[in-house]
Scaffold this active site. Structure first.
Site, PDB file in Angstrom:
ATOM      1  N   ASP A   1      -0.670  -4.914   6.088  1.00 47.25           N
ATOM      2  CA  ASP A   1      -1.798  -5.681   5.428  1.00 47.25           C
ATOM      3  C   ASP A   1      -1.462  -5.944   3.889  1.00 47.25           C
ATOM      4  OD1 ASP A   1      -2.124  -3.109   5.047  1.00 47.25           O
ATOM      5  OD2 ASP A   1      -4.220  -3.505   4.540  1.00 47.25           O
ATOM      6  N   GLU A   2      -2.061  -7.039   3.515  1.00 49.81           N
ATOM      7  CA  GLU A   2      -2.241  -7.273   2.041  1.00 49.81           C
ATOM      8  C   GLU A   2      -0.640  -6.982   0.824  1.00 49.81           C
ATOM      9  OE1 GLU A   2      -6.739  -6.382   0.919  1.00 49.81           O
ATOM     10  OE2 GLU A   2      -5.439  -4.574   1.125  1.00 49.81           O
ATOM     11  N   VAL A   3       0.404  -7.547   1.435  1.00 48.85           N
ATOM     12  CA  VAL A   3       1.474  -7.363   0.933  1.00 48.85           C
ATOM     13  C   VAL A   3       1.344  -8.441  -0.468  1.00 48.85           C
ATOM     14  CG1 VAL A   3       3.954  -7.231   0.760  1.00 48.85           C
ATOM     15  CG2 VAL A   3       2.696  -6.809   2.657  1.00 48.85           C
TER      16      VAL A   3
ATOM     17  N   HIS B   1       0.740  -1.262   0.008  1.00 55.01           N
ATOM     18  CA  HIS B   1      -0.157  -0.177   0.225  1.00 55.01           C
ATOM     19  C   HIS B   1       0.763   1.193   0.000  1.00 55.01           C
ATOM     20  CE1 HIS B   1      -3.766  -1.918   0.589  1.00 55.01           C
ATOM     21  NE2 HIS B   1      -3.264  -2.913   1.172  1.00 55.01           N
TER      22      HIS B   1
END
Ligand SMILES: *[C@@H]1O[C@H](CO)[C@@H](O)[C@H](O)[C@H]1NC(C)=O
Ligand SMILES: *[C@@H]1O[C@H](CO)[C@@H](O)[C@H](O)[C@H]1NC(C)=O
Ligand SMILES: *[C@@H]1O[C@H](CO)[C@@H](O)[C@H](O)[C@H]1NC(C)=O
Ligand SMILES: *[C@@H]1O[C@H](CO)[C@@H](O)[C@H](O)[C@H]1NC(C)=O
Ligand SMILES: *[C@@H]1O[C@H](CO)[C@@H](O)[C@H](O)[C@H]1NC(C)=O
Length: 538
Positions: free
Chosen positions: A341-343, A281
């Site tokens: 998060d969400e790598v 992100h």
């Protein structure tokens, strides 16, 4: 069985007749979120703003916080009264105001004061902090009205309750004799606002803080940066927003804007926790500092794309050290949300430098590589004496975290995750079923209201490790024009789950109260959307 259903069917249909008037009738003088203990009687006072005063202790500290709060709540009460008067003037042919209270044995007279007792508020500058005591007792009896709390934060919650007990009865503000003994169920009651996917101007953030205080939220989780824009104007690296914001001047948060938000929140008893999400992100960081990000490869050649932060370079950590040293100084709360998060691993998978680094350092999985990165960030914050929250992936991937870490659970199987987080002795913050960007038709607050954070099969000890939760407003589909009605009153459902007792869970009973609370927010200038279908705010 089938027959029975068939016979019942016509009956059910005939019950669906549509009656004129609101679908859900608003209650009068009911408090949201519902107090832990509240006893109301039929006795009541009238309240005339111009004959009413808050009386506080004068010889103690935190004078500004108390006086500011008195002014705010006096204005709220006066506005409720004047809105009503204005409405009345416009209603042609309406019969003049009745003095219904005359000769009513329940009438106690005009309420002229609320006496506020606060013993301990010694220092001039107090900052709300994790675990503050927000307890208060409020009593309105034939002897008068008083509010008692141990801290200024309790006083603020009590003033909010007091203002909500006042309601209009036949053109007159009244308050029933009531005893309230109130305290929060959870100490971390947050609202996340994403200001990267769309820029949210300061005036909307301040309105959001107002609305939060009307719902007894106490944490503003400022998800300030993400892939799409970097609106935080850093003193150390101004180029991050010069290049990475949607606009370098009109779509940034100057240092003075950030201070304004923090101060506005502080006087309302709301903490501001910033989130600078890494290592994923972070595309917007690359506009000014592409070297922070991983070069992506296709067919063994750089393909022009950049991925998550490059965990192999010491310069990445040097950069974060300088930036986070600033951020920890700018945001005075002792907690920092470090994301995680969400790598997306695809870019790392094809970069040859990453591959040789992993080999050299005996790192065999991309989860472990992410952990290597987060471990650096965690150690950095430890060295800055900051506590932190992390998204659940950081815990799930096995990063070594100190016990003070708050693990923010957000994915679908949240209750299961909360079970493993607390089983491992870590603190949990819950958001899985409180994503405000998940919209269904109508006033879909009920699905948020019907989700219980502690609904997992853990021990009592485990449940004590759940410190609260957050409603999350991701801003892919909201900007300054629709964010308020998207959040309110849907987040109010979460506010009640986090403040009120665990057995306050009857959606049907909540409807009328939320109808009233929404109108109350509207009257206070908050663009909350209708919660329950056809209706009206009077
Ligand atoms: C508050 O007082 C009014 C006026 O006496 C009364 O009609 C109403 O029932 C009272 N509310 C409660 C919850 O007792
Ligand atoms: C607040 O009140 C509740 C209920 O009486 C109590 O359990 C809790 O310990 C109180 N909190 C503080 C900080 O005194
Ligand atoms: C990066 O830092 C580590 C630990 O401080 C050190 O061992 C290593 O040599 C550094 N790498 C480079 C390329 O400077
Ligand atoms: C590499 O890591 C594995 C497990 O992660 C371990 O078994 C092995 O001993 C390590 N090798 C070296 C050279 O450190
Ligand atoms: C509501 O709370 C009560 C008391 O804790 C509990 O017995 C009941 O199952 C809950 N109802 C729902 C729908 O969660």
């Amino acid at each position: 069985m089938t027959k029975l259903v068939l016979y019942l069917l016509p009956l059910i249909i005939s019950c669906n007749a549509i009656h004129p008037g609101p679908v859900v009738r608003a209650t009068k003088g009911e408090v949201w979120p519902k107090p832990q203990v509240e006893e109301k009687t039929e006795q009541y006072y009238t309240v005339r703003p111009h004959g009413f005063n808050f009386k506080g202790p004068t010889n103690i500290g935190c004078p500004n916080l108390l006086n500011d709060a008195f002014t705010r709540y006096w204005t709220i009460i006066a506005t409720a009264s004047s809105l009503e008067r204005r409405g009345r003037l416009h209603e042609v042919g309406r019969k003049p105001k009745t003095k219904f209270w005359k000769a009513d044995s329940n009438y106690l007279g005009d309420l002229t004061n609320l006496h506020v007792q606060l013993d301990d508020c010694a220092s001039e500058y107090v900052l709300p902090a994790f675990g503050d005591n927000e307890n208060y007792t409020l009593s309105v009896t034939s002897e008068g009205a008083s509010l008692t709390a141990d801290t200024i934060w309790g006083v603020l919650r009590g003033l909010e309750t007091f203002s909500q007990l006042i309601y209009l009865e036949q053109d007159t503000l009244i308050i029933n004799a009531t005893n309230v003994n109130d305290y929060p169920r959870f100490s971390h009651r947050g609202l996340l606002l994403d200001t990267s996917r769309h820029f949210i101007p300061i005036y909307i953030i301040l309105q959001t803080l107002d609305a939060m205080s009307y719902n007894k939220f106490n944490v503003f989780h400022w998800h300030i940066t993400d892939d799409h824009s970097f609106p935080y104007k850093s003193r150390t690296y101004p180029e991050l927003s010069d290049e990475g914001a949607y606009h370098p001047v009109s779509k940034v948060y100057e240092q003075s804007d950030v201070s304004k938000v923090i101060e506005y929140a502080r006087v309302r008893g709301i903490r501001v926790i910033p989130e600078f999400d890494t290592p994923g992100h972070t595309s917007s960081w690359g506009a000014a500092h592409p070297e922070l990000l991983t070069t992506c490869y296709t067919n063994d050649k750089p393909d022009g794309d950049l991925g998550p932060m490059d965990p192999t370079k010491n310069s990445t950590y040097d950069f974060l050290t300088k930036l986070f040293t600033e951020v920890v100084e700018v945001f005075p709360d002792s907690y920092f949300h470090i994301g995680g998060d969400e790598v997306d691993f695809t870019c790392w998978q094809h970069n040859p430098d990453i591959a040789s680094f992993m080999k050299a350092n005996n790192i065999s999985t991309y989860e472990d590589l992410e952990s290597y990165f987060i471990q650096h960030v965690v150690n950095l914050l430890d060295s800055l004496n900051s506590n932190y929250l992390v998204w659940e992936e950081v815990f799930v991937n096995g990063v070594t975290l100190p016990d003070s870490t708050l693990v923010h659970v957000w994915r679908d199987n949240g209750h299961e995750t909360l079970n493993s987080v607390t089983k491992a002795g870590k603190y949990g913050i819950f958001s899985s079923c409180w994503y405000l960007d998940h919209v269904s038709s109508g006033g879909d607050w009920e699905k948020f209201y019907e989700c219980e954070a502690l609904d997992f099969p853990g021990t009592e000890e485990q449940k004590k490790l759940v410190l609260g939760g957050e409603a999350c407003m991701w801003s892919e589909a909201v900007n300054e024009y629709n964010v308020m009605p998207r959040v309110w009153p849907r987040a109010s459902a979460v506010a009640e789950k986090l403040w009120s007792a665990g057995n306050v869970n009857d959606t049907q009973a909540a409807k009328g109260r939320l109808e009233e609370h929404t109108c109350r927010m509207n009257n206070r200038g908050i663009a909350a959307q209708p919660p329950n279908g056809p209706g009206v705010c009077l």
